[in-house]
Design an enzyme around this catalytic site. Structure first.
Site, short mmCIF file in Angstrom:
data_model
loop_
_atom_site.label_atom_id
_atom_site.label_comp_id
_atom_site.label_asym_id
_atom_site.label_seq_id
_atom_site.Cartn_x
_atom_site.Cartn_y
_atom_site.Cartn_z
N TYR A 138 1.05 -1.35 -0.22
CA TYR A 138 -0.39 0.09 0.11
C TYR A 138 1.11 0.68 -0.30
O TYR A 138 0.85 2.52 -0.41
CB TYR A 138 -0.86 0.01 1.04
CG TYR A 138 -1.52 1.51 1.59
CD1 TYR A 138 -2.99 1.44 0.55
CD2 TYR A 138 -1.49 2.13 2.38
CE1 TYR A 138 -3.20 2.26 0.58
CE2 TYR A 138 -1.98 3.11 2.18
CZ TYR A 138 -2.74 3.49 1.40
OH TYR A 138 -3.77 5.07 1.84
N SER B 14 -3.66 14.21 7.36
CA SER B 14 -3.95 13.98 6.58
C SER B 14 -5.57 14.23 7.04
O SER B 14 -6.37 13.45 8.25
CB SER B 14 -4.24 12.29 5.77
OG SER B 14 -5.02 12.11 5.28
N TYR C 150 -9.80 16.78 2.16
CA TYR C 150 -10.36 16.72 0.94
C TYR C 150 -12.10 17.18 0.67
O TYR C 150 -12.64 17.03 1.82
CB TYR C 150 -10.56 15.10 1.16
CG TYR C 150 -9.40 13.39 0.56
CD1 TYR C 150 -8.90 14.14 -0.25
CD2 TYR C 150 -8.96 13.28 1.41
CE1 TYR C 150 -7.41 14.10 -0.73
CE2 TYR C 150 -7.68 12.47 1.14
CZ TYR C 150 -6.60 12.43 0.17
OH TYR C 150 -5.90 11.94 -0.09
N THR D 207 -6.07 18.84 -1.09
CA THR D 207 -5.10 18.04 -2.69
C THR D 207 -6.58 17.91 -3.25
O THR D 207 -7.74 17.56 -3.15
CB THR D 207 -5.37 16.58 -1.42
OG1 THR D 207 -4.88 17.61 -0.55
CG2 THR D 207 -4.90 15.45 -3.03
N LYS E 88 -2.71 20.84 -2.99
CA LYS E 88 -2.06 20.19 -3.16
C LYS E 88 -2.04 19.43 -5.18
O LYS E 88 -3.17 19.37 -4.55
CB LYS E 88 -1.70 19.01 -2.29
CG LYS E 88 -0.35 17.59 -2.15
CD LYS E 88 -0.75 17.15 -1.18
CE LYS E 88 -0.12 16.38 -1.07
NZ LYS E 88 -0.34 14.81 -1.42
N HIS F 196 0.82 13.05 -6.38
CA HIS F 196 -0.12 12.21 -5.27
C HIS F 196 1.11 11.18 -5.42
O HIS F 196 0.87 9.52 -5.25
CB HIS F 196 -1.22 11.85 -5.53
CG HIS F 196 -1.71 11.64 -3.77
ND1 HIS F 196 -2.78 13.01 -3.71
CD2 HIS F 196 -2.09 10.57 -3.17
CE1 HIS F 196 -3.11 11.63 -2.16
NE2 HIS F 196 -2.88 10.99 -2.63
N GLY G 244 8.88 11.64 -4.73
CA GLY G 244 10.21 10.78 -5.76
C GLY G 244 11.75 11.04 -4.76
O GLY G 244 12.72 10.77 -5.44
N GLY H 50 7.12 12.30 1.03
CA GLY H 50 6.42 11.17 1.41
C GLY H 50 6.83 9.62 1.78
O GLY H 50 7.12 9.85 3.46
#
Ligand SMILES: Cc1cc2nc3c(=O)[nH]c(=O)nc-3n(C[C@H](O)[C@H](O)[C@H](O)COP(=O)(O)O)c2cc1C
Length: 381
Positions: A27, A109, A132, A158, A254, A278, A311, A332
């Site tokens: 995940y 979050s 959200y 987001t 975002k 994301h 990344g 992240g």
């Protein structure tokens, strides 16, 4: 393998892989469709070379930056991520504590597993609340009000997740909240009993940002269906403009990528944007934020703070983004694997290594402050 053997992103990832049940590791590690964007996010940094200057008298280095009114001791922050107590029982508490120790910002979050109020009270370091946008406008207003009352520093909406991404690794293992594991997925949990012991002997899993509004119990709703059933794909710029007015403070979007969208964000009064795909988990084939950064900084960099994520595994990746004009860089998986591997000491070790790398790399670049980094220090292949 132990925490002290972890010297970089790949070591933490490997330790997390050893400690987590396969479906949970996948995940975190997985992304959408063919995971092309996920791979490209890190590869994009390798197409860019650093051109150092020498003999600049760099005995002391100042890594601090100011973004959206927040002063950070490091030019990196912990981007908001879902379900952290599933990765390690300390979850958001560990990430907030480590971020505070290093004087940087962290995000909670909407799908967080510790309440935004609890970490707000415990740590004075800048805190983001990741939002959200739901179909139920009353729910949106209530959540905005709650974050305001908690004195969250930055509201981060987001906008790249208006529907769930196609995470095929999760389809194979049956990972979802609540769990709907396949037989192979269940076997993976059986192979990591320590994770299971920690999971059942600590505070019951919950999502305090949403628990009062959404029933994730039993067959009620899975996270995948939360995205498709409850989030509002009809959301427009007018809705966001209203939200910016209602929030009346530091407001960040975002998950935008196009220059046109970044201009719109500036026009409606956003004070920051995060170029992001994301972590490759939503639209596969989407452009890497680093590849898009210069265009966006040139278009709106004088009107709001441009940040990016995706990344980032090394101090040099961060320096390349800052040289192009990013004001700060989001992390992240860089902190999630250490969290999963070892909780708070893991996140602290990862942030400590990042700080050491940044200091060393700044010296090798001949720069004392972040402001001294510029495009003159970069060449693209
Ligand atoms: C496991 C996981 C969960 C995430 N959950 C959220 C989330 O709830 N909200 C959000 O805006 N972004 C979420 N993200 C995206 C991150 O905030 C960030 O944009 C991304 O991880 C950056 O890419 P990187 O992992 O390559 O650094 C999540 C990412 C991962 C890996």
């Amino acid at each position: 393998m132990r925490l002290r053997h972890c010297h970089n992103f790949h070591d933490f990832r490997e330790l997390a892989r050893q400690r987590l049940p396969g479906p949970v590791f996948d995940y975190i590690d997985g992304a959408a469709d063919d995971e092309a964007t996920y791979r490209r996010n890190t590869e994009s940094f390798e197409r860019c070379d650093l051109v150092p200057n020498v003999l600049r008298g760099v005995d002391a280095v100042d890594l601090s930056v100011t973004i959206m009114g927040q002063r950070l001791a490091l030019p990196v922050y912990c981007s908001p991520t879902a379900l952290q107590r599933l990765f390690h029982h300390e979850g958001e508490r560990a990430v907030a504590a480590a971020a505070a120790k290093f004087g940087t910002m962290f995000g909670v979050s909407s799908l967080g597993t510790v309440s935004l109020e609890e970490v707000r009270k415990a740590y004075a370091t800048p805190q983001v609340y990741q939002f959200y946008f739901h179909k139920d406008r009353g729910l949106n207003r209530a959540m905005l009000q709650r974050a305001k009352e908690a004195n969250v520093d930055v509201m981060m909406l987001t906008v790249d997740s208006i529907t769930g991404g196609n995470r095929e690794r999760d389809l194979r293992t049956g990972f979802s909240i609540p769990f709907r594991l396949t037989m192979a997925g269940m076997l993976e949990f059986a192979r990591k009993p320590m994770w299971g012991i920690n999971y059942v002997t600590h505070e019951r899993f919950s999502m305090p940002q949403l628990d009062a509004h959404v029933d994730f119990g039993g067959d009620a709703l899975s996270i995948g269906r939360y995205f498709t059933d409850m989030l509002d794909p009809s959301m427009t710029w007018d809705d966001v403009a209203q939200m910016v007015r209602d929030w009346d403070g530091q407001f960040c979007l975002k998950g935008i990528m196009s220059v046109d969208d970044t201009k719109r964000a500036a026009a409606i009064g956003c004070t920051g944007i995060v170029l992001s795909n994301h972590g490759g988990r939503q639209l596969d084939g989407s452009r890497a934020a680093f590849d898009q950064l210069a265009e966006v900084v040139d278009a709106v960099g004088d009107r709001l703070d441009v940040m990016m994520d995706g990344g980032v595994q090394r101090g040099t990746h961060v320096l390349k983004a800052l040289s192009l004009g990013a004001k700060a860089v989001g992390l992240g998986r860089y902190y999630l694997f250490p969290l999963a591997a070892a909780g708070q000491p893991g996140v602290e070790r990862a942030l400590g290594l990042m700080k050491t790398e940044l200091e060393r790399d700044m010296k090798l670049m001949g720069c004392r402050t972040i402001a001294e980094l510029s495009r003159d220090n970069l060449r693209f292949r």
